[in-house]
Design a protein around this motif. Structure first.
Motif, short mmCIF file in Angstrom:
data_model
loop_
_atom_site.label_atom_id
_atom_site.label_comp_id
_atom_site.label_asym_id
_atom_site.label_seq_id
_atom_site.Cartn_x
_atom_site.Cartn_y
_atom_site.Cartn_z
N ASN A 43 114.64 106.52 58.49
CA ASN A 43 115.60 105.42 58.50
C ASN A 43 115.39 104.50 57.30
N VAL A 44 114.15 104.21 56.96
CA VAL A 44 113.86 103.38 55.78
C VAL A 44 114.33 104.10 54.52
N LEU A 45 114.10 105.41 54.46
CA LEU A 45 114.51 106.20 53.30
C LEU A 45 116.03 106.15 53.11
N ILE A 46 116.78 106.30 54.19
CA ILE A 46 118.24 106.30 54.10
C ILE A 46 118.75 104.93 53.64
N VAL A 47 118.18 103.85 54.18
CA VAL A 47 118.60 102.50 53.78
C VAL A 47 118.27 102.26 52.31
N ALA A 48 117.08 102.69 51.86
CA ALA A 48 116.69 102.50 50.47
C ALA A 48 117.63 103.24 49.53
N MET A 49 118.00 104.46 49.88
CA MET A 49 118.92 105.22 49.04
C MET A 49 120.30 104.58 49.01
N ALA A 50 120.70 103.97 50.13
CA ALA A 50 121.99 103.26 50.15
C ALA A 50 121.97 102.06 49.20
N VAL A 51 120.84 101.36 49.15
CA VAL A 51 120.70 100.23 48.22
C VAL A 51 120.82 100.71 46.78
N TYR A 52 120.18 101.83 46.47
CA TYR A 52 120.27 102.38 45.12
C TYR A 52 121.68 102.90 44.81
N LEU A 53 122.40 103.30 45.84
CA LEU A 53 123.80 103.69 45.64
C LEU A 53 124.62 102.50 45.15
N PHE B 222 119.85 103.77 63.65
CA PHE B 222 119.53 102.42 63.17
C PHE B 222 119.91 102.26 61.70
N SER B 223 119.56 103.25 60.87
CA SER B 223 119.88 103.15 59.45
C SER B 223 121.39 103.18 59.24
N LEU B 224 122.11 103.98 60.01
CA LEU B 224 123.56 104.01 59.89
C LEU B 224 124.17 102.68 60.28
N TRP C 15 108.76 101.44 45.91
CA TRP C 15 107.58 101.81 46.70
C TRP C 15 107.95 102.13 48.14
N ALA C 16 108.91 101.40 48.69
CA ALA C 16 109.39 101.73 50.03
C ALA C 16 110.03 103.10 50.03
N LEU C 17 110.73 103.43 48.95
CA LEU C 17 111.35 104.75 48.84
C LEU C 17 110.30 105.85 48.78
N ILE C 18 109.27 105.65 47.97
CA ILE C 18 108.23 106.67 47.80
C ILE C 18 107.45 106.87 49.10
N VAL C 19 107.02 105.77 49.71
CA VAL C 19 106.21 105.87 50.93
C VAL C 19 107.02 106.49 52.06
N SER C 20 108.25 106.02 52.24
CA SER C 20 109.08 106.57 53.32
C SER C 20 109.42 108.03 53.07
N GLY C 21 109.57 108.42 51.79
CA GLY C 21 109.83 109.82 51.48
C GLY C 21 108.68 110.72 51.87
N PHE C 22 107.46 110.30 51.55
CA PHE C 22 106.29 111.09 51.93
C PHE C 22 106.14 111.17 53.45
#
Length: 314
Positions: free
Chosen positions: A243-253, A175-177, A221-228
């Motif tokens: 999946n949320v973590l991967i999408v959040a990191m892509a946004v930061y990319l 889904f994240s991909l 916050w989405a990054l922190i919560v999904s990471g934990f």
């Protein structure tokens, strides 16, 4: 809307959509620009005429694809045509680039899920089952192609074990991909469209500079919560979190890319040097990680000093 516009858009889009057939190696990359004709003509002609042209061109592509037995081309045509039109519609409203990408990606993700459900129901399958069956078929085809080269360094058991591990990973993060892939296509066509429209001297309403874009501050916050939850959760919750973590990191990319673009513009780096920088970024995966971290820490470091300047101006 003139007939020449319809023929121009249809021919342009048709060539891009059929690129994978003509150029099996690099054709799929060119086909990612299939939304560009719809974006260009929708901006050029306006919302209503652009909508009419998009519907008419998609009908022509679907008809030709049906007669030629290329049903998949018709599906991609509908998806990419809608993407180009939605990208133009949100751009004409004067939204910032980040919001345009977010809204277009969201709408296209919903359209993609709808098409997936429709195709799966026709085959008497659920959407998840269809995705897994597709991944399994692609994985098996890759194994057979690898073995046919005669260069296989792994035995059959090792190759199957590796393929199964990769299959399980892709099934978890599919889904994240999908969302990231759609976002990259939207971003790519927006960049190419802006360059094309500028070259044709067609103004874009309320277009904000791309080098000023930054991710929403609440995203951290989405990054922190999904990471934990990725490391501490289990079951479906952990799958959703990763999946949320991967999408959040892509946004930061993309946030990091906008920072790089800012300094390239600031110091007036020539085009050939910029091409080298972009090539190095996308060829070395470590730079993608560093760019994501650059975008993340910009929330606090403010590398472009934008927040400082906004406070001083206010």
């Amino acid at each position: 809307m003139k007939p020449i516009d319809v023929l121009g858009c249809a021919g342009w889009a048709g060539v891009l959509l059929s690129m994978p057939v003509w150029l099996p190696l690099f054709g799929p990359l060119f086909s990612l620009l299939a939304p560009l004709p719809f974006f260009y003509y929708s901006i050029k002609l306006g919302f209503r005429q652009g909508l009419k042209l998009t519907v008419l061109v998609l009908a022509l592509i679907a008809l030709v694809a049906h007669l030629g037995g290329g049903t998949h081309i018709a599906v991609f045509g509908v998806e990419f045509g809608a993407l180009g039109f939605m990208l133009a519609a949100f751009t004409e409203k004067g939204y910032a680039p980040g919001r345009v990408i977010l809204l277009t990606t969201g709408v296209m993700a919903l359209l993609g899920i709808t098409l997936l459900v429709a195709l799966a129901s026709r085959r008497g399958m659920g959407p998840g089952e269809m995705i897994l069956a597709y991944l399994e078929a692609q994985m098996q085809a890759s194994i057979e192609a690898y073995q046919s080269t005669g260069l296989a360094a792994l035995d059959q058991n090792e190759l199957e074990a590796f393929s199964q591990s990769l299959f399980d990973l892709l099934a978890r993060i599919y889904f994240s991909l999908m969302v990231i892939g759609m976002g990259v296509v939207v971003w790519l066509n927006m960049i190419a469209g802006r360059v094309l429209l500028k070259a044709r001297r067609i103004d874009l309403p309320g277009t904000a500079p791309l080098d000023r874009w930054h991710a929403p501050e609440q995203l951290v916050w989405a990054l922190i919560v999904s990471g934990f939850l990725t490391f501490l959760g289990s079951g479906p919750l952990a799958v959703l979190a990763v999946n949320v973590l991967i999408v959040a990191m892509a946004v930061y990319l993309f946030h990091g890319l906008s920072i790089i673009l800012f300094f390239l513009n600031r110091y007036r780096v020539p085009g050939w040097a910029r091409a080298g920088v972009y090539f190095l970024i996308f060829m070395q995966q470590i730079f993608l990680v560093l760019l994501a971290l650059l975008g993340l820490f910009d929330q606090w470091m403010d590398f472009r000093k934008m927040r400082k300047n906004e406070l001083e101006n206010s």
